[in-house]
Design a protein around this motif. Structure first.
Motif, short mmCIF file in Angstrom:
data_model
loop_
_atom_site.label_atom_id
_atom_site.label_comp_id
_atom_site.label_asym_id
_atom_site.label_seq_id
_atom_site.Cartn_x
_atom_site.Cartn_y
_atom_site.Cartn_z
N ASN A 9 0.87 -1.22 -0.16
CA ASN A 9 0.04 0.19 0.00
C ASN A 9 0.96 1.09 -0.03
O ASN A 9 1.89 1.32 0.62
CB ASN A 9 -0.90 -0.15 1.12
N ILE A 10 0.31 2.25 -0.65
CA ILE A 10 1.45 3.54 -0.94
C ILE A 10 1.40 4.20 0.53
O ILE A 10 2.36 4.95 0.81
CB ILE A 10 1.18 4.37 -2.01
N GLY A 11 0.62 3.92 1.28
CA GLY A 11 0.38 4.51 2.60
C GLY A 11 1.59 4.07 3.62
O GLY A 11 1.99 4.79 4.67
N GLU A 12 2.16 2.82 3.40
CA GLU A 12 3.13 2.41 4.18
C GLU A 12 4.47 3.09 4.02
O GLU A 12 5.01 3.27 2.79
CB GLU A 12 3.35 0.90 3.96
N ILE A 13 5.02 3.40 5.01
CA ILE A 13 6.62 4.00 4.85
C ILE A 13 7.24 3.00 5.57
O ILE A 13 7.17 2.61 6.57
CB ILE A 13 6.62 5.29 5.64
N ASP A 14 8.67 2.50 4.86
CA ASP A 14 9.19 1.46 5.75
C ASP A 14 9.92 1.93 7.09
O ASP A 14 10.02 3.07 7.32
CB ASP A 14 10.52 1.29 4.63
N ASN A 15 10.05 0.74 7.69
CA ASN A 15 10.49 0.94 9.11
C ASN A 15 12.05 1.02 8.97
O ASN A 15 12.73 -0.23 8.59
CB ASN A 15 10.14 -0.13 10.26
N LEU A 16 12.95 1.92 9.39
CA LEU A 16 14.30 1.73 9.53
C LEU A 16 14.81 0.57 10.45
O LEU A 16 14.69 0.62 11.62
CB LEU A 16 14.95 3.05 10.00
N SER B 192 2.42 14.48 2.78
CA SER B 192 2.56 13.03 2.82
C SER B 192 1.39 12.45 2.42
O SER B 192 0.77 11.39 2.73
CB SER B 192 2.79 12.39 4.08
N CYS B 193 0.43 13.27 1.31
CA CYS B 193 -0.79 12.67 0.88
C CYS B 193 -0.69 11.59 -0.11
O CYS B 193 -1.68 11.15 -0.50
CB CYS B 193 -1.62 14.00 0.67
N ASN B 194 0.46 11.48 -0.66
CA ASN B 194 0.61 10.49 -1.82
C ASN B 194 0.08 10.68 -3.34
O ASN B 194 0.17 9.92 -3.91
CB ASN B 194 -0.04 9.16 -1.39
N LEU C 129 10.72 12.19 2.76
CA LEU C 129 10.70 11.38 4.25
C LEU C 129 12.17 11.34 4.41
O LEU C 129 12.51 11.34 5.84
CB LEU C 129 9.72 10.28 4.26
N ARG D 287 14.04 12.62 7.82
CA ARG D 287 14.60 11.89 8.87
C ARG D 287 15.88 12.40 9.38
O ARG D 287 16.47 12.38 10.37
CB ARG D 287 14.70 10.47 8.35
#
Lengths: 263, 433
Positions: free
Chosen positions: B247-254, B371-373, B390, B394
């Motif tokens: 899903n494009i809403g997901e941002i990876d967890n570092l 961050s609305c994609n 993003l 960071r």
């Protein structure tokens, strides 16, 4: 007359040795923001009216970390996430429903790789499922036949591809849905996402919420529906700035249902 | 001996064209690999489907029907007409003339007829593109950094296409043998009439000149790609293949952060064997292109600067400086600069005192994103400008602690009382009263 809300916490359930069928993740806005608290209550009224066995975390709930993550503070996000996941897993939570698309997106998409694997539903999806199961019945009420427009929250729509659930509920309420020019996957952000809710906007020639509100007002409807407490605040502010608050109401879908069912 | 001179010249020209092209590709590959590794080996089937639908099938372009349709015309025309290239190359090497005509019979006529029809369609579509850009002046082709090279590049590509198509038709129109076949000269048959007064010798001369100019033009165009937004005709394919599947809403967890947070929450793991001392502490977030991952760098080289992303960006629409297209163009400009630096310094990067952050992309741009994609959704070839924004946020927050004051307040609220506002966590259930 405000009826008493029946709300139990996970700790209450655990003390009774029982498990609820769903955990309602209230979220920070739903817990603290005066406008959003009304949405929380409306949703609980619906759940109470059809005896859904739900629980909240109460004081054990904490921010999902969404605004921290989208500000770039991955540390704070993961600390919040891991603490929350620990609490949720200690209660063996399986299904979560939330009235906030930001909490929804974060728990659904960003918690699994940190050890939090839950079935997560937005409240419009949850209510739609109840409709299909026949547990919830919705008919047109006060607003029946009225024109309404619906603002797609980015984190429910584009981010998670859910455009139908809220529209199905609007249809059941026998409202006439007038779409904005930019809707569904083309929907314009209300301006609150990515932690913008908590800061002033950068220099520009317009506020984003005004741009979106103007578009909503162009539909000449008396209700702007949303499915997100932050979108609700942004568009309500926009409507006020346009001095239209007497003619146009900004309501969450669950508030429409509560009015229609006279709960 | 001299009779083979054209063949020899052709082979040399072809070799040079391919040699420089392979050098360009090599440099491109080297530059992209300056980025961090990213695991994109999963779910090959879905990736292949995405590439087929989005790049090969042009699935997302059709969303804007006019430009989408015109693009499909140019795209289909380009691919199909290039089948003819095979014959041209074989003719050039073997010294033959229309090699395929003697093997294919009447089908040859159909084939060339189709090419001619497509060539004219491409000419028409390209003309409309030019008008949209230079006469109607569509808003999305202007603004932010669409001046100088990016602006000229867009027009040069259109001129290239016009010249190549005109040469192709002229080459057919002045080819007496082909015209005598009277099959497949769908368009060139009419142009042939225009040359009726010309002697056989001049016709032959024009035909040869067009033939050579056409193939040399194609070789030049091929080598122009690396310096142009037109590179997308190649990179759209790997770009859509490697694009995010979730899903494009997901941002990876570092992962590097996960390690540290686990240590903090459970100090005992600090003494366990899982944490080897050789683990280097990563830099958090990105301040320069080498901190970005390879997919993000591939994204930047694939960008066609069409501006669909910027035209739907809520920040840009309301007059803020942020433009997702500029984020991509800046990233490409910077990685190019770093690449040249490495070329000049025998394979080593010598610090030039510049970074992608500040020297190209300002904080003001980064903090304007909601961050609305919308940009990610809109990109016809699945570029993700949000991930770069993003990663740079960071860096600003975790390495520089330079978030806007209000965001710092929000974050310390979350840290202290578990909500972005200064409310007591013990009051979380008060809403029900």
């Amino acid at each position: 007359m405000e009826k008493n809300l029946h709300v139990k916490t996970m700790a209450d359930f655990a003390a009774e040795g029982k498990e609820p069928e769903v955990l309602f993740w209230v979220g920070c806005a739903g817990s603290f923001d005066d406008r959003a608290k009304k949405i929380t209550k409306a949703f609980v009224k619906i759940l109470n009216s059809i005896n859904v066995d739900f629980a909240v975390l109460g004081t054990e709930e904490s921010c999902t970390g969404d605004p921290a993550k989208r500000s770039g503070n991955e540390f704070l996000f993961q600390m919040q996430a891991m603490t929350n996941i620990e609490v949720l897993n200690s209660y063996d939570v399986k299904t979560i429903v939330t009235t906030c698309p930001h909490c929804f997106n974060t728990i659904k998409n960003e918690y699994p790789s940190l050890g939090g694997k839950f079935k997560v539903l937005h409240h419009t999806q949850f209510l739609n499922n109840l409709l299909k199961e026949g547990r919830l019945k919705i008919e047109g009420g006060e607003y029946k036949g009225k024109k309404i427009t619906y603002h797609d929250p980015c984190y429910l729509g584009r981010a998670n591809n859910e455009y139908n659930a809220p529209r199905e509920l609007i249809k059941k309420l026998e409202l006439e849905l007038i779409e904005m020019k930019r809707c569904k996957s083309n929907g314009l952000c209300c301006g609150a996402g990515g932690a913008q809710m908590f800061k002033d906007a950068e220099k520009g020639d317009k506020e984003i919420n005004i741009e979106r509100t103007e578009e909503a007002l162009e539909t000449k409807t008396s209700v702007i529906a949303a499915g997100c407490p932050f979108c609700n605040t942004m568009i309500s502010d926009g409507v006020k700035a346009k001095e239209k608050e007497k003619d146009v109401k900004v309501l969450d879908i669950v508030e429409l249902i509560v009015t229609a069912q006279d709960l | 001996m001299f009779e083979y001179l054209p063949n020899i010249i052709f082979v040399v020209v072809l070799f040079l064209g391919l040699y420089f092209f392979s050098r360009n590709l090599h440099r491109l590959y080297r530059n992209i690999n300056l980025g961090k590794q990213i695991d994109v080996s999963d779910n090959k089937k879905q990736r292949f489907i995405n590439m087929s639908k989005i790049a090969l099938g042009q699935g997302k372009l059709i969303k804007r029907p006019i430009s989408g349709f015109l693009h499909v015309v140019v795209y289909v025309g380009f691919i199909i007409i290039n089948i003819e290239l095979l014959e041209i190359i074989l003719d050039g090497i073997l010294g033959s003339h229309r090699l395929f005509s003697s093997y294919m019979g009447s089908f040859y006529g159909y084939l060339i007829g189709t090419f001619e029809f497509l060539a004219v369609s491409v000419l028409l579509a390209v003309s409309v593109f030019w008008i949209r850009r230079n006469v109607i002046k569509l808003k999305r082709f202007f603004g932010d950094n669409m001046k100088g090279w990016p602006k000229n590049d867009a027009n040069i590509i259109l001129y290239f296409e016009v010249v190549l198509m005109v040469l192709f038709i002229t080459m057919n129109a002045t080819d007496l043998k082909f015209q005598e076949m009277n099959s497949g000269n769908l368009i060139s048959g009419y142009i042939y009439g225009f040359f009726s007064d010309y002697s056989i010798e001049s016709l032959h001369l024009i035909e040869r000149a067009s033939w050579w100019a056409h193939i040399i033009g194609i070789l030049i165009f091929m080598n122009y790609l690396y310096f142009s937004k037109h590179l997308h005709i190649l990179l759209a394919f790997p770009n859509t293949y490697f694009a995010k599947l979730n899903n494009i809403g997901e941002i990876d967890n570092l992962n590097s952060v996960t390690k540290e947070v686990k240590l903090m929450m459970d100090p005992e793991t600090a003494f366990s064997n899982d944490v080897s001392e050789s683990d280097e502490i990563d830099k958090f977030g990105s301040s320069d292109v080498m901190d970005l991952n390879r997919l993000q760098l591939l994204n930047s080289y694939s960008c066609t600067e069409c501006g669909r992303c910027t035209s739907v960006c809520p920040a840009n629409i309301t007059g803020k400086k942020l433009s997702p297209r500029k984020i991509m163009m800046d990233t490409r400009d910077r990685i190019e600069e770093v690449g040249k630096n490495i070329d000049l310094n025998n394979g080593n990067f010598i610090d030039d005192g510049k970074t992608l952050l500040n020297d190209y992309i300002t904080k003001e741009e980064l903090w304007a994103c909601t961050s609305c994609n919308a940009c990610v959704q809109e990109c016809p070839i699945s570029i993700d400008p949000l991930s770069i924004i993003l990663d740079m946020r960071r860096y600003l927050v975790m390495e520089e602690s330079s978030a806007p004051l209000e965001l710092n307040n929000m974050m310390s609220n979350i840290e202290n009382n578990g909500a972005p506002w200064p409310y007591n966590q013990m009051d979380r259930l008060n809403w029900k009263e």
